[in-house]
Design an enzyme around this catalytic site. Structure first.
Site, PDB file in Angstrom:
ATOM      1  N   PRO A  14      -0.852   5.322   2.276  1.00  0.00           N
ATOM      2  CA  PRO A  14      -1.297   5.394   3.675  1.00  0.00           C
ATOM      3  C   PRO A  14      -1.427   3.985   4.227  1.00  0.00           C
ATOM      4  O   PRO A  14      -1.974   3.103   3.570  1.00  0.00           O
ATOM      5  CB  PRO A  14      -2.668   6.072   3.574  1.00  0.00           C
ATOM      6  N   GLN A  68      -5.362  11.389   5.829  1.00  0.00           N
ATOM      7  CA  GLN A  68      -6.436  10.557   5.280  1.00  0.00           C
ATOM      8  C   GLN A  68      -7.561  10.367   6.290  1.00  0.00           C
ATOM      9  O   GLN A  68      -7.312  10.064   7.468  1.00  0.00           O
ATOM     10  CB  GLN A  68      -5.917   9.179   4.860  1.00  0.00           C
ATOM     11  N   CYS A  98     -10.659   0.917   1.849  1.00  0.00           N
ATOM     12  CA  CYS A  98     -10.270  -0.013   2.923  1.00  0.00           C
ATOM     13  C   CYS A  98     -11.177  -1.250   2.915  1.00  0.00           C
ATOM     14  O   CYS A  98     -12.400  -1.137   2.922  1.00  0.00           O
ATOM     15  CB  CYS A  98     -10.345   0.693   4.281  1.00  0.00           C
ATOM     16  N   LYS A 137      -9.067   7.892  -2.466  1.00  0.00           N
ATOM     17  CA  LYS A 137      -8.336   6.655  -2.776  1.00  0.00           C
ATOM     18  C   LYS A 137      -9.337   5.506  -2.771  1.00  0.00           C
ATOM     19  O   LYS A 137     -10.083   5.330  -1.800  1.00  0.00           O
ATOM     20  CB  LYS A 137      -7.235   6.424  -1.737  1.00  0.00           C
ATOM     21  N   ASN A 198      -1.596   2.666  -8.041  1.00  0.00           N
ATOM     22  CA  ASN A 198      -1.112   1.975  -6.833  1.00  0.00           C
ATOM     23  C   ASN A 198      -1.340   0.462  -6.942  1.00  0.00           C
ATOM     24  O   ASN A 198      -2.367   0.009  -7.418  1.00  0.00           O
ATOM     25  CB  ASN A 198      -1.870   2.541  -5.615  1.00  0.00           C
ATOM     26  N   GLY A 199      -0.352  -0.261  -6.485  1.00  0.00           N
ATOM     27  CA  GLY A 199      -0.435  -1.722  -6.421  1.00  0.00           C
ATOM     28  C   GLY A 199       0.815  -2.366  -6.973  1.00  0.00           C
ATOM     29  O   GLY A 199       1.118  -2.231  -8.162  1.00  0.00           O
ATOM     30  N   ASP A 200       1.583  -3.013  -6.084  1.00  0.00           N
ATOM     31  CA  ASP A 200       2.744  -3.835  -6.473  1.00  0.00           C
ATOM     32  C   ASP A 200       3.942  -3.053  -7.001  1.00  0.00           C
ATOM     33  O   ASP A 200       4.793  -3.648  -7.669  1.00  0.00           O
ATOM     34  CB  ASP A 200       2.352  -4.888  -7.525  1.00  0.00           C
TER      35      ASP A 200
HETATM   36  C1  LIG Z   1      -1.039  -3.058   6.801  1.00  0.00           C
HETATM   37  C2  LIG Z   1      -1.731  -2.192   5.778  1.00  0.00           C
HETATM   38  C3  LIG Z   1      -2.418  -1.070   6.181  1.00  0.00           C
HETATM   39  C4  LIG Z   1      -3.080  -0.255   5.236  1.00  0.00           C
HETATM   40  N1  LIG Z   1      -3.752   0.853   5.672  1.00  0.00           N
HETATM   41  C5  LIG Z   1      -4.349   1.661   4.754  1.00  0.00           C
HETATM   42  C6  LIG Z   1      -4.994   2.869   5.162  1.00  0.00           C
HETATM   43  O1  LIG Z   1      -5.025   3.236   6.336  1.00  0.00           O
HETATM   44  N2  LIG Z   1      -5.575   3.627   4.186  1.00  0.00           N
HETATM   45  C7  LIG Z   1      -5.548   3.253   2.858  1.00  0.00           C
HETATM   46  O2  LIG Z   1      -6.097   3.972   2.020  1.00  0.00           O
HETATM   47  N3  LIG Z   1      -4.945   2.128   2.466  1.00  0.00           N
HETATM   48  C8  LIG Z   1      -4.336   1.340   3.366  1.00  0.00           C
HETATM   49  N4  LIG Z   1      -3.664   0.231   2.937  1.00  0.00           N
HETATM   50  C9  LIG Z   1      -3.539  -0.037   1.479  1.00  0.00           C
HETATM   51  C10 LIG Z   1      -2.273   0.615   0.911  1.00  0.00           C
HETATM   52  O3  LIG Z   1      -2.342   2.022   1.000  1.00  0.00           O
HETATM   53  C11 LIG Z   1      -2.078   0.208  -0.582  1.00  0.00           C
HETATM   54  O4  LIG Z   1      -3.204   0.624  -1.299  1.00  0.00           O
HETATM   55  C12 LIG Z   1      -1.906  -1.299  -0.761  1.00  0.00           C
HETATM   56  O5  LIG Z   1      -0.980  -1.817   0.169  1.00  0.00           O
HETATM   57  C13 LIG Z   1      -1.436  -1.617  -2.202  1.00  0.00           C
HETATM   58  O6  LIG Z   1      -0.179  -1.051  -2.491  1.00  0.00           O
HETATM   59  P1  LIG Z   1       1.173  -1.951  -2.468  1.00  0.00           P
HETATM   60  O7  LIG Z   1       0.921  -3.113  -3.400  1.00  0.00           O
HETATM   61  O8  LIG Z   1       2.242  -1.031  -2.942  1.00  0.00           O
HETATM   62  O9  LIG Z   1       1.353  -2.412  -1.052  1.00  0.00           O
HETATM   63  C14 LIG Z   1      -3.032  -0.596   3.863  1.00  0.00           C
HETATM   64  C15 LIG Z   1      -2.324  -1.744   3.463  1.00  0.00           C
HETATM   65  C16 LIG Z   1      -1.687  -2.538   4.388  1.00  0.00           C
HETATM   66  C17 LIG Z   1      -0.944  -3.766   3.916  1.00  0.00           C
END
Ligand SMILES: Cc1cc2nc3c(=O)[nH]c(=O)nc-3n(C[C@H](O)[C@H](O)[C@H](O)COP(=O)(O)O)c2cc1C
Length: 320
Positions: A14, A68, A98, A137, A198-200
């Site tokens: 999300p 969400q 968040c 989450k 989740n992450g990277d």
């Molecule tokens: C611009 C942006 C907006 C995000 N908005 C949300 C959100 O609305 N809800 C949420 O649970 N996580 C949010 N996240 C976190 C992502 O869901 C995810 O946990 C985070 O980017 C790590 O995953 P990645 O390394 O694959 O990017 C956001 C991340 C970014 C960069």
């Protein structure tokens, strides 16, 4: 095999301002991957705030969408859960990760990792309010001194969550540094409900690595999908067949940009759609020829026609 009634082990993360209905249409057109909304604030949904209502309204989408919610009141969560069930949610995800100040100051998002009793009440109230599945989450913890993902995961399980997603960074890290996958593995070992890591995750191989090494039930990718909506299906396909689909061609990137742009304008109107398209268009071209100059030109445009013309001209240069 996937869990619950999801079609895939691969989840879109999300992302506020990003995973809107146009983005989901784009992702669905690429295939494989479960879809989610942007976060919607529970008090805004209850007030029927038009913007939040639009985020939560997934009724007309032809695929399942997890909605969400973010907030801090168990009662409001219960009310919002009923409303989003009527608005077509496949299931409800509660945002307890968040890191943004505005959310934290409202005792929501990752602030709830410091208040387990309240977090438990929120989950229980939401689960009780609707027959929909409820997931949570969250992060590794608040900061390096307060790493409590395992304890938090157990609380989620006891409170009735159907599955959980763990982002391997603390609140203090925001989105910087490397995600700690070991903590995701520790969570997986501590609970019986499905765990999504989740992450990277930015490639099919990395997704497989997380699944194999840590035994998680699903993987979630966020930033790597920006400007690269094919990634979820490339991961999904690889997990199913062992074969990695080709990267998209330049022609496919161009078609997807035009499609995404038109969907945004259709959904938000020309002015709003053009504004939101700037970041997406920038992501699509980020590794292409002369992207910086293209982005600078694109930012100045106000109409769909101008945008389509510039994209068409740009790709003549990219392809030549
Ligand atoms: C611009 C942006 C907006 C995000 N908005 C949300 C959100 O609305 N809800 C949420 O649970 N996580 C949010 N996240 C976190 C992502 O869901 C995810 O946990 C985070 O980017 C790590 O995953 P990645 O390394 O694959 O990017 C956001 C991340 C970014 C960069």
């Amino acid at each position: 095999m996937s869990f619950l009634n999801f079609d895939s082990k691969v989840f879109m993360a999300p992302m506020a301002g990003i995973t809107d209905a146009p983005m989901r249409t784009v992702l669905a057109s690429c295939g494989g991957g479960n879809l989610i909304s942007e976060m919607a604030a529970i008090n805004a949904i209850q007030r029927k705030n038009p913007k939040s209502w639009q985020i939560a309204n997934v009724k007309n989408e032809p695929y399942p969408v997890v909605v969400q919610l973010v907030g801090n009141s168990p009662d409001l969560f219960a009310d919002a859960a009923k409303l989003v069930a009527d608005l077509g949610a496949h299931s409800i995800d509660i945002n307890m990760g968040c890191p943004v100040k505005k959310i934290i100051n409202n005792d929501s998002g990752s602030a709830l990792m410091n208040d387990l009793p309240r977090a438990a009440k929120i989950i229980e109230a939401t689960v009780k309010a609707t027959p929909l599945k409820v997931s949570v989450k969250f992060r590794k913890g608040w900061d390096s001194e307060h790493v409590n993902a395992v304890e938090f995961a157990k609380m989620c399980e006891q409170s009735g969550a159907s599955y959980i997603t763990v982002h391997g960074r603390t609140r203090a890290q925001g989105y910087s540094g490397v995600a700690d996958w070991d903590i995701i593995g520790a969570v997986k070992n501590a609970v019986k409900i499905p765990v999504i890591g989740n992450g990277d995750i930015d490639s099919p191989q990395k997704a497989e690595q997380m699944l194999q090494k840590y035994g998680v039930d699903g993987v979630m990718a966020g930033r790597a999908v920006l400007g690269n909506p094919w990634l979820l299906n490339r991961i999904h396909h690889y997990l199913q067949t062992g074969e990695i689909p080709d990267e998209p061609s330049t022609a496919q990137i161009k078609e997807m940009m035009l499609k995404h742009l038109r969907l945004l304008v259709e959904y938000y109107g020309e002015r709003g759609g053009m504004a939101i398209s700037r970041k997406h268009i920038g992501w699509y071209v980020k590794s292409l020829y002369d992207a910086k100059r293209f982005r600078e030109q694109y930012t100045k445009l106000n109409t769909l026609q101008e945008a389509e013309d510039l994209i068409n001209q740009y790709f003549l240069r990219v392809e030549s």
